[in-house]
Design a protein around this motif. Structure first.
Motif, PDB file in Angstrom:
ATOM      1  N   LEU A  75       0.843  -1.197   0.000  1.00  0.00           N
ATOM      2  CA  LEU A  75       0.000   0.000   0.000  1.00  0.00           C
ATOM      3  C   LEU A  75       0.876   1.244   0.000  1.00  0.00           C
ATOM      4  O   LEU A  75       1.782   1.369   0.832  1.00  0.00           O
ATOM      5  CB  LEU A  75      -0.902   0.010   1.244  1.00  0.00           C
ATOM      6  CG  LEU A  75      -1.622   1.323   1.568  1.00  0.00           C
ATOM      7  CD1 LEU A  75      -2.626   1.673   0.468  1.00  0.00           C
ATOM      8  CD2 LEU A  75      -2.309   1.240   2.928  1.00  0.00           C
TER       9      LEU A  75
ATOM     10  N   ALA B 169       2.676  -0.858   4.449  1.00  0.00           N
ATOM     11  CA  ALA B 169       2.312   0.485   3.988  1.00  0.00           C
ATOM     12  C   ALA B 169       3.513   1.422   4.032  1.00  0.00           C
ATOM     13  O   ALA B 169       4.384   1.306   4.896  1.00  0.00           O
ATOM     14  CB  ALA B 169       1.186   1.047   4.860  1.00  0.00           C
TER      15      ALA B 169
ATOM     16  N   TYR C 219      -2.092  -1.421  -3.871  1.00  0.00           N
ATOM     17  CA  TYR C 219      -3.220  -0.562  -3.487  1.00  0.00           C
ATOM     18  C   TYR C 219      -2.695   0.854  -3.256  1.00  0.00           C
ATOM     19  O   TYR C 219      -1.518   1.061  -2.945  1.00  0.00           O
ATOM     20  CB  TYR C 219      -3.896  -1.080  -2.215  1.00  0.00           C
ATOM     21  CG  TYR C 219      -4.351  -2.515  -2.340  1.00  0.00           C
ATOM     22  CD1 TYR C 219      -5.567  -2.832  -2.949  1.00  0.00           C
ATOM     23  CD2 TYR C 219      -3.554  -3.562  -1.859  1.00  0.00           C
ATOM     24  CE1 TYR C 219      -5.969  -4.149  -3.082  1.00  0.00           C
ATOM     25  CE2 TYR C 219      -3.953  -4.882  -1.987  1.00  0.00           C
ATOM     26  CZ  TYR C 219      -5.162  -5.170  -2.605  1.00  0.00           C
ATOM     27  OH  TYR C 219      -5.562  -6.477  -2.746  1.00  0.00           O
TER      28      TYR C 219
END
Length: 438
Positions: A5, A28, A174
């Motif tokens: 992410l 992330a 993502y």
């Protein structure tokens, strides 16, 4: 470099999303154009960071209805689909879990116990370090390329190192767009998130400043500058009242400010952009009806009929207001006119001014001075309750970049925390369900 992410923007929404995503097992990283996280957070709440409001609690239908009026969106009900998942109680628990206890001051406004916005940034910095979430600073996103195959997103950036710009490329499965709106450009929010979303097929709803001071056309503003008083402000559009708020009102050389004005400014800015006629009427005595005001002043002037009108307002109104009111009432050339000699026509002028003092609004003080952006990416293009794009699967939006803004008093930061959290939890659920089907 690849991450599961990528989060564009280390503002309030991006930080909440990054911490939540990592806690849910998502790899992330954050791309941030500034040299530090959360620059805009430092500017909130007069440097104390009003990060939420107690009234965001939802325990009953009437509380939900009341809260829904604090948030604005072209798609009715959209903000509630997020706030019901992450409201005031979850916010308190979230920050307590990071090591930041909160305290409540006036009108339900909540702040870090230290009353320092820097504490919020320090806690987030520690939280990111604890979780090994990388933040890539001085990196401005220039383009986003979407592919059908893995990796889904290629993010093309310009990274500045020692004042030298270099192109950098990152990939992810993502992507969260948390780039903010147009307020506080000194903190790096320049509307680039709208451009990026637009290139990906999203629609921008016209933006206007919100929670902002109002410029007015009035001959005597210089004389009024510096006055602060408790009153009630009404914003009128084409002669009709569209919103009213009681509270502190500030007079400045350019126009009007203060909490009551900031609350009604969204409606003023919105209609100014449509070239409607916008005025603000100020009620200097909101605690009295018009009939009660007349009774009060008639009694007062009756008892002190021997005093000059200019002296009769001592202890009732701010001293700097009186000369201007005398001008408006047409007796400034008679400074020592006695109360007992006031005509009924002049008295009615005073009564009108005290309850309905009108100012023509010409403009706002712009995005540079605004606390929030009204408008943004159309929420009908997002999945309600998850914030995933309907146009680009795997892309989520959070924070001010979308068409949601709140009232003055901590509601916009609440939206940032809530939307960042909800996007991260929705993504974690999507990843988990995807893994189960493999």
């Amino acid at each position: 470099m690849h991450h599961e992410l990528l989060i564009i923007g280390a503002g309030a929404a991006g930080l909440a999303a990054a911490v939540t995503a990592k806690d849910l097992g998502i790899d992330a990283a954050i791309l941030e154009r500034n040299d530090k996280i959360g620059k805009k957070i430092l500017m909130t709440g007069d440097g104390r960071c009003n990060l939420t409001n107690e009234s965001t609690a939802i325990d009953a239908e009437d509380e939900m209805a009341d809260l829904s009026r604090k948030f604005h969106c072209n798609q009715a009900g959209f903000p509630m689909s997020v706030l019901q998942q992450f409201g005031i109680r979850q916010t308190i628990d979230f920050f307590f879990g990071l090591g930041l206890p909160l305290t409540t001051l006036k009108e339900g406004m909540m702040y870090p116990m230290s009353l320092q916005a820097a504490s919020v940034l320090d806690i987030f910095q520690l939280a990111l370090e604890d979780r090994n979430v990388p933040v890539i600073f001085n990196t401005k996103v220039e383009d986003i390329i979407v592919q059908a195959e893995h990796p889904r997103f290629t993010v093309v950036c310009k990274t500045t190192i020692d004042e030298v710009e270099e192109q950098s490329v990152y990939t992810s499965d993502y992507l969260f767009l948390c780039a903010g709106g147009l307020t506080a450009p000194s903190a790096g929010t320049d509307g680039s998130g709208y451009t990026l979303a637009g290139r990906l097929g999203h629609t921008l709803i016209e933006t206007t400043p919100s929670i902002v001071q109002l410029k007015v056309q009035y001959a005597h503003m210089k004389q009024l500058s510096g006055i602060k008083l408790q009153g009630k402000a009404h914003v009128n559009v084409n002669g009709e009242v569209v919103r009213s708020e009681a509270g502190e009102i500030h007079f400045a050389e350019y126009g009007l400010s203060g909490p009551a004005i900031l609350q009604i400014s969204r409606e003023a800015a919105y209609h100014l952009a449509r070239r409607d006629a916008v005025t603000v009427t100020v009620d200097l005595m909101p605690g009295r009806t018009e009939e009660e005001l007349v009774d009060f002043m008639e009694t007062h002037w009756g008892i002190f009929g021997h005093r000059a009108v200019v002296d009769s307002f001592i202890g009732i109104l701010h001293k700097k207001l009186v000369p201007v009111l005398l001008k408006e009432a047409g007796i400034d050339e008679q400074p020592y006119l006695l109360c007992q000699d006031l005509s009924w026509k002049t008295k009615k002028k005073f009564y009108r001014l005290l309850k309905h003092w009108e100012f023509k609004v010409t403009d706002t003080n712009g995005f540079t001075n605004a606390h929030a952006t009204a408008g943004g990416i159309d929420t009908t293009e997002l999945v309600e309750g998850t914030l995933e794009s309907k146009r680009v699967p795997g892309l989520y939006l959070a924070g001010e970049v979308m068409d949601v803004d709140g009232d003055f008093g901590g509601y916009n930061l609440q939206w940032a925390w809530s939307s960042g959290y909800v996007a991260a939890t929705a993504l974690a659920k999507q990843i988990s369900e995807g893994a189960k089907t493999k």
